[in-house]
Design a protein around this motif. Structure first.
Motif, PDB file in Angstrom:
ATOM      1  N   GLU A 131      23.026  14.070  29.558  1.00 30.66           N
ATOM      2  CA  GLU A 131      24.266  13.492  29.029  1.00 30.66           C
ATOM      3  C   GLU A 131      25.455  14.009  29.824  1.00 30.66           C
ATOM      4  O   GLU A 131      25.494  15.178  30.218  1.00 30.66           O
ATOM      5  N   ARG A 178      29.893  13.554  29.801  1.00 31.60           N
ATOM      6  CA  ARG A 178      31.052  13.071  29.039  1.00 31.60           C
ATOM      7  C   ARG A 178      32.306  13.138  29.903  1.00 31.60           C
ATOM      8  O   ARG A 178      32.499  14.096  30.651  1.00 31.60           O
ATOM      9  N   ASP A 191      36.558  11.353  29.703  1.00 37.07           N
ATOM     10  CA  ASP A 191      37.608  10.410  29.298  1.00 37.07           C
ATOM     11  C   ASP A 191      37.202   9.502  28.142  1.00 37.07           C
ATOM     12  O   ASP A 191      37.475   8.305  28.143  1.00 37.07           O
ATOM     13  N   GLY A 192      36.532  10.056  27.140  1.00 37.54           N
ATOM     14  CA  GLY A 192      36.150   9.271  25.976  1.00 37.54           C
ATOM     15  C   GLY A 192      34.912   8.419  26.155  1.00 37.54           C
ATOM     16  O   GLY A 192      34.624   7.546  25.325  1.00 37.54           O
ATOM     17  N   PHE A 193      34.158   8.647  27.220  1.00 34.54           N
ATOM     18  CA  PHE A 193      32.930   7.908  27.463  1.00 34.54           C
ATOM     19  C   PHE A 193      31.758   8.880  27.573  1.00 34.54           C
ATOM     20  O   PHE A 193      31.926  10.044  27.929  1.00 34.54           O
ATOM     21  N   LEU A 194      30.581   8.382  27.286  1.00 36.80           N
ATOM     22  CA  LEU A 194      29.339   9.129  27.398  1.00 36.80           C
ATOM     23  C   LEU A 194      28.380   8.334  28.283  1.00 36.80           C
ATOM     24  O   LEU A 194      28.233   7.122  28.101  1.00 36.80           O
ATOM     25  N   TYR A 226      28.580   4.582  27.098  1.00 31.08           N
ATOM     26  CA  TYR A 226      29.018   4.331  25.733  1.00 31.08           C
ATOM     27  C   TYR A 226      30.458   4.793  25.522  1.00 31.08           C
ATOM     28  O   TYR A 226      30.858   5.836  26.052  1.00 31.08           O
ATOM     29  N   LYS A 227      31.197   4.034  24.718  1.00 30.05           N
ATOM     30  CA  LYS A 227      32.505   4.477  24.250  1.00 30.05           C
ATOM     31  C   LYS A 227      32.295   5.545  23.177  1.00 30.05           C
ATOM     32  O   LYS A 227      31.199   5.679  22.629  1.00 30.05           O
ATOM     33  N   GLU A 228      33.367   6.257  22.829  1.00 34.28           N
ATOM     34  CA  GLU A 228      33.284   7.250  21.758  1.00 34.28           C
ATOM     35  C   GLU A 228      32.777   6.630  20.459  1.00 34.28           C
ATOM     36  O   GLU A 228      32.107   7.281  19.667  1.00 34.28           O
ATOM     37  N   SER A 229      33.084   5.366  20.242  1.00 31.05           N
ATOM     38  CA  SER A 229      32.655   4.666  19.028  1.00 31.05           C
ATOM     39  C   SER A 229      31.148   4.418  19.009  1.00 31.05           C
ATOM     40  O   SER A 229      30.591   4.021  17.988  1.00 31.05           O
ATOM     41  N   GLY A 230      30.474   4.627  20.147  1.00 31.72           N
ATOM     42  CA  GLY A 230      29.044   4.389  20.250  1.00 31.72           C
ATOM     43  C   GLY A 230      28.703   3.047  20.864  1.00 31.72           C
ATOM     44  O   GLY A 230      27.535   2.756  21.140  1.00 31.72           O
TER      45      GLY A 230
END
Length: 154
Positions: A4, A6, A8-11, A55-59
């Motif tokens: 994994e 991470r 800037d708010g992305f995974l 993925y965005k932080e929202s998933g």
């Protein structure tokens, strides 16, 4: 092993449990390289590959790539995309940085890929045109999924 990254708010993750096959299939079935690809083929392809989701932080999944490799001598990069709504944020470049640093993909003799329009991206990471294209061979069936549907009367 799951990797994994991470930023800037992305995974970016290689966890196949996170893959959203509706998103992946919706993109790939209309792409120039796999028009009409069935969902079950997309799932099998991911299962036999090192699959990367963005993925965005929202998933919400917004990108994908997979590497087919023996993790010793060769790797083929396939199905790379970032959804149109998320382009221009450097995600493709970051994805390439992440996948190329995986320990199991180091010291390979050859990487390969096919692209119609992203030569500039891949050149930044050392990809070049084939040195000897005359020694490479292929069996190409670019419309196989559409032909299969037609043969089945779909």
């Amino acid at each position: 092993m799951i990797h994994e990254f991470r930023k800037d708010g992305f995974l970016i993750s290689t966890d196949k449990q996170l893959l959203q096959f509706d998103v992946i299939h919706d993109f790939l079935k209309t792409s120039y390289w796999s028009p009409g690809i069935p969902l079950d083929v997309v799932k099998r392809a991911a299962g036999g590959s090192i699959a990367f989701g963005i993925y965005k932080e929202s998933g919400e999944q917004v990108g994908y790539a997979r590497v087919i490799s023996d993790c010793a001598t060769f790797a083929y990069l396939a199905d790379v995309f970032v959804l149109e709504t998320e382009r221009g944020k450097g995600l493709s470049k970051w994805l390439m940085e992440c996948l190329l640093q995986l320990p199991e993909l180091q010291r390979l003799r050859r990487w390969s890929l096919a692209t119609r329009d992203a030569h500039g991206l891949y050149a930044q990471f050392g990809f070049t045109p084939l040195d000897n294209p005359d020694i490479m061979m292929q069996i190409a069936r670019p419309n196989i999924y559409i032909e299969m549907k037609e043969a089945n009367g779909e």
